[in-house]
Enzyme design. Structure first.
Site, mmCIF file in Angstrom:
data_model
loop_
_atom_site.group_PDB
_atom_site.id
_atom_site.type_symbol
_atom_site.label_atom_id
_atom_site.label_comp_id
_atom_site.label_asym_id
_atom_site.label_seq_id
_atom_site.Cartn_x
_atom_site.Cartn_y
_atom_site.Cartn_z
ATOM 1 N N GLU A 122 0.819 -1.203 0.000
ATOM 2 C CA GLU A 122 0.000 0.000 0.000
ATOM 3 C C GLU A 122 0.856 1.257 0.000
ATOM 4 O O GLU A 122 1.898 1.300 0.642
ATOM 5 C CB GLU A 122 -0.896 0.025 1.260
ATOM 6 C CG GLU A 122 -1.911 -1.101 1.322
ATOM 7 C CD GLU A 122 -2.746 -1.045 2.605
ATOM 8 O OE1 GLU A 122 -2.613 -0.077 3.374
ATOM 9 O OE2 GLU A 122 -3.535 -1.983 2.829
ATOM 10 N N GLU A 189 -8.886 1.463 -4.106
ATOM 11 C CA GLU A 189 -9.913 1.113 -3.122
ATOM 12 C C GLU A 189 -10.712 2.327 -2.662
ATOM 13 O O GLU A 189 -10.145 3.333 -2.234
ATOM 14 C CB GLU A 189 -9.267 0.423 -1.905
ATOM 15 C CG GLU A 189 -10.315 0.002 -0.881
ATOM 16 C CD GLU A 189 -9.807 -0.988 0.161
ATOM 17 O OE1 GLU A 189 -10.591 -1.323 1.061
ATOM 18 O OE2 GLU A 189 -8.637 -1.425 0.086
#
Length: 271
Positions: A122, A189
């Site tokens: 991430e 996301e």
């Protein structure tokens, strides 16, 4: 002739080709052998061994507690089951942030010990050094932007990200950086659909959406959510394709009833 030999293994190159042709990419998570066998057999292109195992397998509230060892355990089980899909393994929280040597060590361990095909991590510019270092070792990397669950305490919420233009511009910059340094794809996301479309059009690598609208090159869901095994989690982006929670509950209840009434096992079920 067995159909097995006709099954082409999905590679990062395959995903690139699918984007080029405009064919959508189907991705799901898996964390164990039995589930991964079903998911792979049903034809998805990518199986993510997600750090969401922290939630759905271990019952933690966040993804933060899961370790590299835990991830290797889950990934080993998944890899044994898979004959076609590309298996991507999450680098867990704390295994790559702030130290690119540690990031490389974590990625190498995961690749060597699990047999996975790629890693995912991430973040954008703040983890660039780690990404470059992992890529330089020949390990394929997938990025992850937007809502990054490992940063839950920084954001304080799982709400949609990048609604403001400043954050949106930063996200596009980060996506371009991931593309330029050589990532093979990026998960987006919980960001607005129009922003996901802008990102998808501005990078050459496939974008995989979760709560990011229909314009991404592919989609991913957590398999337990998609199958309706979990009842608690109902975000707007989730479509349940089955209600396994009810089916499994009924099966266990019926089994219990049959044991208690001495109906199971019967004569045929005994030796």
């Amino acid at each position: 002739m067995s159909t097995h030999s006709e099954i082409k293994r999905i590679t990062t190159h395959t995903l690139q080709e699918l984007k080029r042709k405009g064919e959508k990419i189907a991705c799901l998570t898996s964390y164990d052998y039995s589930m991964a066998k079903i998911v792979d057999g049903a034809g998805v292109e990518v199986i993510l061994v997600g750090d969401s195992a922290s939630n759905v397998m271990a019952g933690h509230e966040t993804t933060l507690p899961i370790t590299v060892d835990n991830m290797i355990y889950h990934a080993q089980a998944v890899v044994k089951a898979v004959s076609r899909a590309l298996v991507v393994v999450d680098l867990p929280f704390g295994s790559y942030q702030g130290n690119s040597e540690e990031a490389l060590r974590s990625a190498i361990r995961i690749m060597k010990e699990s047999g996975g095909h790629a890693v995912k991590l991430e973040g954008g510019i703040e983890v660039k050094e780690s990404i470059v270092r992992i890529l330089s070792a020949g390990i394929p990397v997938m990025g992850h932007l937007g809502l990054t669950p490992q940063s839950i305490y920084k954001f304080g919420t799982y709400a949609v990200r990048a609604k403001e233009e400043e954050e949106a511009a930063q996200l596009i910059e980060n996506a371009k950086m991931l593309d330029e340094v050589g990532c093979f794809g990026v998960v987006l996301e919980k960001i607005p659909a129009d922003l996901a479309k802008r990102v998808t059009e501005s990078v050459s690598i496939p974008t995989i959406g979760i709560g990011a609208g229909p314009h991404c090159d592919g989609q991913i869901l957590v398999v337990h959510d998609m199958l309706g095994i979990n009842k608690e989690f109902s975000p707007r982006f989730l479509r349940r394709y089955a209600d396994l929670h009810s089916i499994m509950t009924d099966a266990v209840r019926n089994y219990t009833k049959d044991v208690k009434s001495s109906d199971f096992p019967n004569e045929k079920e005994s030796y």
